[in-house]
Scaffold this motif. Structure first.
Motif, PDB file in Angstrom:
ATOM      1  N   MET A 102       0.843  -1.198   0.000  1.00  0.00           N
ATOM      2  CA  MET A 102       0.000   0.000   0.000  1.00  0.00           C
ATOM      3  C   MET A 102       0.875   1.243   0.000  1.00  0.00           C
ATOM      4  O   MET A 102       1.856   1.319   0.734  1.00  0.00           O
ATOM      5  N   ARG A 103       0.497   2.213  -0.811  1.00  0.00           N
ATOM      6  CA  ARG A 103       1.179   3.513  -0.816  1.00  0.00           C
ATOM      7  C   ARG A 103       0.185   4.582  -0.366  1.00  0.00           C
ATOM      8  O   ARG A 103      -0.905   4.698  -0.917  1.00  0.00           O
ATOM      9  N   LEU A 128      -0.533   8.691   0.588  1.00  0.00           N
ATOM     10  CA  LEU A 128      -0.133  10.100   0.518  1.00  0.00           C
ATOM     11  C   LEU A 128      -0.661  10.801   1.763  1.00  0.00           C
ATOM     12  O   LEU A 128      -1.859  10.760   2.051  1.00  0.00           O
ATOM     13  N   ARG A 140       5.447   3.136   7.794  1.00  0.00           N
ATOM     14  CA  ARG A 140       6.669   2.560   7.235  1.00  0.00           C
ATOM     15  C   ARG A 140       7.147   1.380   8.068  1.00  0.00           C
ATOM     16  O   ARG A 140       7.596   0.359   7.524  1.00  0.00           O
ATOM     17  N   GLN A 183       4.623  -0.343   4.893  1.00  0.00           N
ATOM     18  CA  GLN A 183       3.869   0.393   3.873  1.00  0.00           C
ATOM     19  C   GLN A 183       4.736   1.499   3.260  1.00  0.00           C
ATOM     20  O   GLN A 183       5.652   2.016   3.900  1.00  0.00           O
ATOM     21  N   ASP A 184       4.411   1.878   2.028  1.00  0.00           N
ATOM     22  CA  ASP A 184       5.072   3.001   1.364  1.00  0.00           C
ATOM     23  C   ASP A 184       4.338   4.298   1.721  1.00  0.00           C
ATOM     24  O   ASP A 184       3.100   4.322   1.765  1.00  0.00           O
ATOM     25  N   VAL A 185       5.094   5.344   1.964  1.00  0.00           N
ATOM     26  CA  VAL A 185       4.481   6.631   2.304  1.00  0.00           C
ATOM     27  C   VAL A 185       5.103   7.734   1.465  1.00  0.00           C
ATOM     28  O   VAL A 185       6.259   7.649   1.044  1.00  0.00           O
ATOM     29  N   ARG A 186       4.309   8.764   1.245  1.00  0.00           N
ATOM     30  CA  ARG A 186       4.759   9.963   0.556  1.00  0.00           C
ATOM     31  C   ARG A 186       4.087  11.130   1.248  1.00  0.00           C
ATOM     32  O   ARG A 186       2.898  11.062   1.570  1.00  0.00           O
ATOM     33  N   MET A 202      12.036   9.527   3.843  1.00  0.00           N
ATOM     34  CA  MET A 202      10.698   9.501   3.258  1.00  0.00           C
ATOM     35  C   MET A 202      10.584  10.565   2.179  1.00  0.00           C
ATOM     36  O   MET A 202      11.046  11.693   2.370  1.00  0.00           O
ATOM     37  N   CYS A 240      -0.965   6.203  -5.662  1.00  0.00           N
ATOM     38  CA  CYS A 240      -1.288   5.981  -4.254  1.00  0.00           C
ATOM     39  C   CYS A 240      -2.614   5.230  -4.122  1.00  0.00           C
ATOM     40  O   CYS A 240      -3.484   5.301  -4.997  1.00  0.00           O
ATOM     41  N   ASP A 241      -2.751   4.529  -3.003  1.00  0.00           N
ATOM     42  CA  ASP A 241      -3.954   3.751  -2.733  1.00  0.00           C
ATOM     43  C   ASP A 241      -4.885   4.440  -1.753  1.00  0.00           C
ATOM     44  O   ASP A 241      -6.032   4.011  -1.572  1.00  0.00           O
TER      45      ASP A 241
END
Length: 404
Positions: free
Chosen positions: A1-2, A4, A25, A29-32, A48, A97-98
Motif C-alpha cells: 500500500m502507498r 499520501l 513505514r 507500507q510506502d508513504v509519501r 521519506m 497511491c492507494d
C-alpha cells in the motif's frame, strides 16, 4: 500500500503526519508526504519522499503581530492561488497511491483528488474544536477580539454560520475545479473537506471528543513522533547549572510585540531562570545575563522533563508534549484552536489559561506564580501517566484495514 499524507501548515501540523508516516513505514507500507517546502530536508533526512506544496511558510512567523492584514483583494488572490496549487500539486503527488490522508482543515482539494482517482480519503483533526459539535464553538469563532466566545448551551448556530463562511470562501473555486474534473458540485464545503467520519488525532485524556457515543468521529489518540535526539551540550550545561528553568516558546506563530522582554522579566520576578525558544519569530533573551539562554528547534520530550513550567501559545503538539512530560503549563492562546487547549489545561488542573492576546510581564508573573504551586506540579505528574503514545500506531493499523 502507498499512502499520501498531506497538510499545509507549520511544524505543529506536519510533525504528527511524520509520526503517522513512520508508523506506516514500520508496518511495511510506502508513504509519501505533501507538505510545505520548509520541512522537506528534515523529512527526506528520515528517508521519506516529499512533494513540496506552496511557498515557504517560515517568513510568516518573523512578521510582527501588529503587521497589517491583507486587503480583501490580496486575500482573494491568496485563496485562488491556494486552491489552484492544491489541485495541481496533490493530483501529481497522489499518482500511484492507494489512499490519501489530509490533516488540518485547509485540505480543500485533497478529497476531490481522491474522489477523482477512486481511492479512499481520510481527514484527521488534531483538536476536537476543529470538528462540528454543539458542545464547543468553531475555532474561527472561538475568540471575539481578545476574549473567548461566550458560554452557550448549544453552539449549533455558530457552526451554521461557520459552514456559510466555508461555502462563501471556498465554494465557487472548489466547484469550478470539480466541474473541470467531471465531478458533481459540492453544496456543503466544510462537510466535504472534513468527510462524514473524520478522525481525531488527539489524546482522549487531554482532548476527549465531547460525545464519546458519537459514531461519526474516530478518536485514535495523538500522533506522537518518538524523539531520541540528545539535547545540545550548551543547553545541558545550562540545565545542570541551577534549578529547573521556565521554558518559553511560541513555535511557528507571529510573536506579540515585546514578548521576549515580558517572558524574561516574569521569570526573573520569581527568581527563575529561563529557556527561550527562538521559533520562527526569532525570540531571544533581552540581555547577556547567565540566567537565560536561547535555543533553536529542540527535543521537547527530553527538555520538558527538566523544566519547572512550560509557557507557550497552546499548539496541540506543545500542549501534549508538556502534558506527557508532567510539566505544569501556562497557555497564552493567540489563534484558532489555541483557546481550546488553554481551557483544557486549566480544567485539568495542570496549569493556567492566560488571557488571550499579548501578555505583559505582570500577567505572566501572576500566571507563573499560580502554575508553580506544588499541587499543580503534582496534578501534572498524575495526568502524565495517563497520556497515551500509541495514537500513530492505532491510526496506521486502521488505514491498512481501509486500503485492504
Amino acid at each position: 500500500m502507498r499512502v499520501l499524507l498531506s497538510t499545509i501548515g507549520s511544524r505543529g501540523d506536519v510533525q504528527p503526519l511524520v509520526a503517522l508516516a513512520t508508523a506506516l513505514r514500520d508496518m511495511g507500507q510506502d508513504v509519501r508526504l505533501c507538505v510545505p517546502p520548509d520541512f522537506r530536508e528534515w523529512i527526506e533526512g528520515l528517508g521519506m519522499p516529499v512533494v513540496p506544496i506552496g511557498p515557504e511558510l517560515r517568513q510568516t512567523g518573523k512578521a510582527n503581530a501588529a503587521a497589517p492584514l491583507p486587503t480583501p483583494e490580496q486575500r482573494l488572490q491568496m485563496i485562488e492561488g491556494t486552491v489552484a496549487t492544491q489541485f495541481e500539486t496533490l493530483a501529481a503527488a497522489a499518482e500511484g497511491c492507494d489512499l490519501v490522508v489530509g490533516a488540518t482543515a485547509l485540505q480543500v482539494a485533497a478529497p476531490s483528488v481522491a474522489e477523482r482517482m477512486g481511492i479512499p480519503y481520510v481527514f484527521a483533526a488534531y483538536c476536537p474544536a476543529v470538528l462540528p459539535s454543539p458542545h464547543h464553538a468553531p475555532p474561527i469563532l472561538a475568540m471575539v477580539g481578545d476574549a473567548p466566545a461566550p458560554e452557550m448551551a448549544d453552539y449549533g448556530a455558530l457552526w451554521a454560520r461557520d459552514a456559510q463562511g466555508w461555502n462563501l470562501t471556498w465554494g465557487p473555486l472548489l466547484n469550478a475545479r470539480r466541474e473541470a474534473l467531471g465531478l458533481a458540485p459540492v453544496g456543503d464545503v466544510r462537510a466535504h473537506v472534513l468527510t462524514p467520519r473524520p478522525w481525531l488525532a488527539a489524546d482522549p485524556v487531554l482532548a476527549p471528543w465531547p460525545d464519546p457515543a458519537d459514531p461519526a468521529v474516530l478518536q485514535t489518540g495523538a500522533w506522537i513522533l518518538p524523539d531520541e535526539r540528545p539535547l545540545d551540550p550548551e543547553l545541558e550545561a545550562f540545565l545542570d547549572a541551577g534549578d529547573p528553568p521556565v521554558y518559553f516558546g511560541f513555535g511557528s506563530i507571529r510573536a506579540p510585540e515585546g514578548l521576549s522582554r515580558a517572558m524574561i522579566e516574569s521569570a526573573r520576578a520569581l527568581g527563575r531562570r529561563a529557556v527561550v525558544l527562538r521559533g520562527w519569530a526569532g525570540l531571544s533573551p533581552v540581555d547577556d545575563a547567565p540566567d537565560c539562554t536561547a535555543i533553536g528547534e529542540v527535543n521537547q520530550q527530553a527538555l520538558f522533563r527538566r523544566v519547572a513550567a512550560v509557557v507557550h501559545h497552546g499548539g496541540a503538539g506543545t500542549t501534549t508534549a508538556a502534558a506527557r512530560a508532567g510539566a505544569p503549563q501556562v497557555v497564552v492562546p493567540q489563534q484558532y484552536d489555541q483557546p481550546y487547549w488553554a481551557g483544557r489545561v486549566h480544567r485539568l488542573g495542570i496549569g493556567i489559561a492566560h488571557a488571550a492576546g499579548t501578555p505583559t510581564a505582570e500577567s505572566l508573573t501572576r500566571a507563573l506564580e499560580s502554575t508553580l504551586r506544588p499541587e499543580v506540579a503534582d496534578r501534572a505528574r498524575s495526568i502524565a501517566v495517563r497520556v497515551r503514545d500509541d495514537g500513530a500506531e492505532v491510526a496506521a493499523r486502521r488505514l491498512i484495514t481501509i486500503a485492504a
